[in-house]
Design a protein around this motif. Structure first.
Motif, PDB file in Angstrom:
ATOM      1  N   PRO A  61       0.816  -1.220   0.000  1.00  0.00           N
ATOM      2  CA  PRO A  61       0.000   0.000   0.000  1.00  0.00           C
ATOM      3  C   PRO A  61       0.848   1.268   0.000  1.00  0.00           C
ATOM      4  O   PRO A  61       0.422   2.305  -0.541  1.00  0.00           O
ATOM      5  N   SER A  62       2.065   1.200   0.553  1.00  0.00           N
ATOM      6  CA  SER A  62       2.955   2.371   0.497  1.00  0.00           C
ATOM      7  C   SER A  62       3.343   2.634  -0.958  1.00  0.00           C
ATOM      8  O   SER A  62       3.341   3.789  -1.428  1.00  0.00           O
ATOM      9  N   GLY A  63       3.671   1.555  -1.679  1.00  0.00           N
ATOM     10  CA  GLY A  63       4.003   1.706  -3.108  1.00  0.00           C
ATOM     11  C   GLY A  63       2.820   2.262  -3.886  1.00  0.00           C
ATOM     12  O   GLY A  63       2.971   3.087  -4.786  1.00  0.00           O
ATOM     13  N   ARG A  64       1.624   1.816  -3.509  1.00  0.00           N
ATOM     14  CA  ARG A  64       0.407   2.310  -4.180  1.00  0.00           C
ATOM     15  C   ARG A  64       0.261   3.826  -3.980  1.00  0.00           C
ATOM     16  O   ARG A  64      -0.067   4.563  -4.903  1.00  0.00           O
ATOM     17  N   ILE A  65       0.515   4.268  -2.750  1.00  0.00           N
ATOM     18  CA  ILE A  65       0.434   5.717  -2.463  1.00  0.00           C
ATOM     19  C   ILE A  65       1.502   6.467  -3.261  1.00  0.00           C
ATOM     20  O   ILE A  65       1.230   7.504  -3.874  1.00  0.00           O
ATOM     21  N   ARG A  90      -6.287   7.433  -3.215  1.00  0.00           N
ATOM     22  CA  ARG A  90      -5.809   8.002  -4.487  1.00  0.00           C
ATOM     23  C   ARG A  90      -6.324   9.425  -4.598  1.00  0.00           C
ATOM     24  O   ARG A  90      -7.374   9.753  -4.013  1.00  0.00           O
ATOM     25  N   PRO A  91      -5.664  10.272  -5.377  1.00  0.00           N
ATOM     26  CA  PRO A  91      -6.177  11.634  -5.555  1.00  0.00           C
ATOM     27  C   PRO A  91      -7.622  11.630  -6.053  1.00  0.00           C
ATOM     28  O   PRO A  91      -8.455  12.394  -5.561  1.00  0.00           O
ATOM     29  N   GLU A  92      -7.936  10.740  -7.001  1.00  0.00           N
ATOM     30  CA  GLU A  92      -9.287  10.702  -7.575  1.00  0.00           C
ATOM     31  C   GLU A  92     -10.341  10.398  -6.510  1.00  0.00           C
ATOM     32  O   GLU A  92     -11.502  10.799  -6.629  1.00  0.00           O
ATOM     33  N   ALA A  93      -9.961   9.636  -5.467  1.00  0.00           N
ATOM     34  CA  ALA A  93     -10.926   9.259  -4.427  1.00  0.00           C
ATOM     35  C   ALA A  93     -11.356  10.461  -3.581  1.00  0.00           C
ATOM     36  O   ALA A  93     -12.368  10.396  -2.888  1.00  0.00           O
ATOM     37  N   SER A 140       5.486  -0.443 -14.332  1.00  0.00           N
ATOM     38  CA  SER A 140       4.275  -1.252 -14.487  1.00  0.00           C
ATOM     39  C   SER A 140       3.088  -0.291 -14.379  1.00  0.00           C
ATOM     40  O   SER A 140       3.218   0.789 -13.800  1.00  0.00           O
ATOM     41  N   PRO A 141       1.926  -0.678 -14.927  1.00  0.00           N
ATOM     42  CA  PRO A 141       0.764   0.205 -14.800  1.00  0.00           C
ATOM     43  C   PRO A 141       0.414   0.414 -13.331  1.00  0.00           C
ATOM     44  O   PRO A 141       0.647  -0.467 -12.504  1.00  0.00           O
ATOM     45  N   THR A 142      -0.161   1.578 -13.002  1.00  0.00           N
ATOM     46  CA  THR A 142      -0.366   1.925 -11.593  1.00  0.00           C
ATOM     47  C   THR A 142      -1.232   0.908 -10.844  1.00  0.00           C
ATOM     48  O   THR A 142      -1.037   0.710  -9.649  1.00  0.00           O
ATOM     49  N   VAL A 192       2.889   5.749  -6.056  1.00  0.00           N
ATOM     50  CA  VAL A 192       2.673   5.772  -7.496  1.00  0.00           C
ATOM     51  C   VAL A 192       1.454   6.625  -7.862  1.00  0.00           C
ATOM     52  O   VAL A 192       1.387   7.190  -8.953  1.00  0.00           O
ATOM     53  N   HIS A 193       0.493   6.746  -6.938  1.00  0.00           N
ATOM     54  CA  HIS A 193      -0.708   7.520  -7.244  1.00  0.00           C
ATOM     55  C   HIS A 193      -0.593   8.997  -6.857  1.00  0.00           C
ATOM     56  O   HIS A 193      -1.288   9.827  -7.425  1.00  0.00           O
ATOM     57  N   TRP A 194       0.254   9.300  -5.880  1.00  0.00           N
ATOM     58  CA  TRP A 194       0.318  10.690  -5.406  1.00  0.00           C
ATOM     59  C   TRP A 194       1.579  11.434  -5.868  1.00  0.00           C
ATOM     60  O   TRP A 194       1.701  12.642  -5.681  1.00  0.00           O
ATOM     61  N   PHE A 195       2.546  10.696  -6.451  1.00  0.00           N
ATOM     62  CA  PHE A 195       3.809  11.329  -6.874  1.00  0.00           C
ATOM     63  C   PHE A 195       4.139  10.867  -8.285  1.00  0.00           C
ATOM     64  O   PHE A 195       4.096   9.668  -8.576  1.00  0.00           O
TER      65      PHE A 195
END
Ligand SMILES: O=P(O)(O)OC[C@H](O)CO
Length: 467
Positions: free
Chosen positions: A148-152, A223-226, A390-392, A154-157
């Protein structure tokens, strides 16, 4: 990303996009939220290291008071490492479809609970088999931190700032690693009821980790979109290196996406293989510092522990430098920084090997710092490259796949493999093998680098064509 809201994980599923905020609101909210979520994953990941493998912290107490011997300690410690390697990959497959705001704190809280059980339920530690099983479960919950840290990240930076930001976040594990020593020492000093009472070193860091889990929950947003913000690529006008096509988004199941973009993705597989060598070097040098200094120079145990700490602390500086170099000098071409740092690691290991045994201890420390500073750059970069390339929506799984190889093969080679080398062939052969591993790692990183460069050029060409 269309698949983001279709996690199928119940309350854990990634939230759908919220209605888009006005331009004014976006301008005001985006920078604040980026700082907030970054703090959430930094504290959160440091929290995981407070309770990852506290067996090693109290191993001296176990040995001195005949609670467990070295073989038994090794079995329990290895069960954590193996579970962690497996979980970093398998839990990432869930994490990539889950709400990071729930996923990370949940994993941290569950791991804290396991550590408290170890401390408070005597029957668990009465048998090595049960202790190893419970610590395996702990290792499994620990695997809910990185993805989940990697997810953050890739989505916020976005791509051209992610090297520097990831390298700062990556220092969380050094902070947590140093923090657990302080917390355990404090707990033992204040609450141990006898010299063989090791339990405070488990329950006290676990209480801190629980508090951190609550704080992380309040800070992290998926995610920013959320939260009504545009995707980071749009906000910073910085395209991702890899994106899924509309056909893929609409027509492929998530399993097909993982198969295509992770398991059969040449670049991710190459990164995973490179990680075997990088983790062999990381743990192969680190784990054996006390033994080498003792064997070769006659140093005391305390000198070896000092070398251990120096290796970790130098890692913070090296990680930050490597992230910065990858952004500013190599302009997002991570492999360039990886090749540079791995080649440097090879030279530093050669100097460490060739230093005369009569040299002052500070010279050994200096070279240990150099090796630690240099190897932690590639350790961080491989995770970063996996999420970059890789794709987000499968970024965490890609990083988890590299972690699987790093822990199951690399960390095992570093403990058992290096132990066998030292025992049968001595230190000279061991260091020569380590240098050869550096060379192989450089070759792998160079091959990854060619693919990475090609992808970057393609994305830049596409971006200029659409301007
Ligand atoms: O070895 P891990 O999985 O704890 O990861 C450590 C660093 O965060 C690697 O980037």
């Amino acid at each position: 990303m269309a698949s983001e809201s279709k996690g199928g994980l119940g309350f854990l599923s990634a939230p759908p996009a919220a209605p888009r905020l006005s331009d004014g609101e976006v301008a005001a909210k985006y920078p604040r939220m980026r700082g907030q979520v970054f703090l959430g994953i930094f504290l959160g990941y440091a929290g995981f290291y407070l309770i990852r493998n506290n067996v090693s912290i109290v191993s001296q107490i176990f040995k001195d008071h005949d609670i467990m011997n070295t073989v038994q300690i090794g079995i329990v410690a290895n069960s954590v490492l193996i579970a962690y390697g497996l979980s970093k990959f398998f839990m990432a497959m869930l994490s990539d479809r889950a709400n990071a705001r729930y996923f990370l704190p949940l994993g941290l809280a569950l791991s804290a609970l396991v550590n408290m059980l170890v401390a408070l339920v005597p029957v668990i530690t009465a048998s090595v088999g049960l202790f190893a099983t419970v610590m395996f479960i702990n290792g499994w919950f620990q695997g809910m931190g990185w993805p989940p840290s990697g997810r953050i990240l890739v989505h916020w930076f976005s791509t051209n700032e992610r090297g520097w930001k990831t390298s700062i976040w990556n220092c969380a594990h050094n902070v947590g690693g140093a923090g657990v020593g302080v917390a355990a020492a404090f707990a033992l000093q204040n609450w141990a009821t006898s010299p063989d009472d090791w339990r405070p070193a488990f329950w006290f860091p676990a209480i801190i980790a629980l508090v951190v889990a609550i704080i992380a929950f309040f800070l992290i947003r998926d995610r920013p979109e959320a939260v009504g913000l545009p995707p980071i690529e749009e906000y910073r006008n910085d395209p991702a290196k890899v994106e899924m096509t509309d056909d893929e988004v609409e027509g492929m199941s998530w399993v097909q996406v993982v198969l295509k973009h992770v398991l059969t993705n040449r670049i991710v597989v190459l990164l995973a293989l490179t990680n075997v060598f990088v983790y062999t070097l990381r743990y192969g040098v680190l784990n054996w510092i006390p033994v080498y200094l003792g064997d070769y120079t006659g140093a005391e145990v305390s000198d070896g522990i000092m070398g251990f700490a120096i290796f970790e602390l130098a890692g913070i500086i090296g990680t930050l430098l490597c992230g910065w170099v990858s952004d500013k000098v190599f302009k997002g071409w991570r492999s360039g920084a990886g090749i540079l740092f791995l080649a440097g690691t090879g030279v530093a290991i050669a100097l460490y090997w060739l230093l005369p045994s009569t040299a002052p201890i500070w010279m050994f420390y200096l070279l240990i710092a150099l090796i630690g500073g240099l190897i932690y750059g590639p350790v961080m970069l491989i995770g970063l490259q996996a999420i970059d390339l890789s794709p987000t929506n499968v970024a965490g799984t890609a990083a988890g796949f590299t972690g699987l190889f790093g822990y199951i093969l690399g960390a095992t080679l570093a403990s058992t493999g290096v132990g066998v080398l030292i025992h049968n062939f001595g230190w000279d052969v061991t260091w020569i093998v380590m240098i050869v591993i550096c060379v192989v790692a450089v070759i792998f990183m160079w091959i990854v680098g060619r693919d990475e460069r090609k992808l970057m050029n393609e994305r830049e060409a596409q971006a200029s064509a659409t301007e």
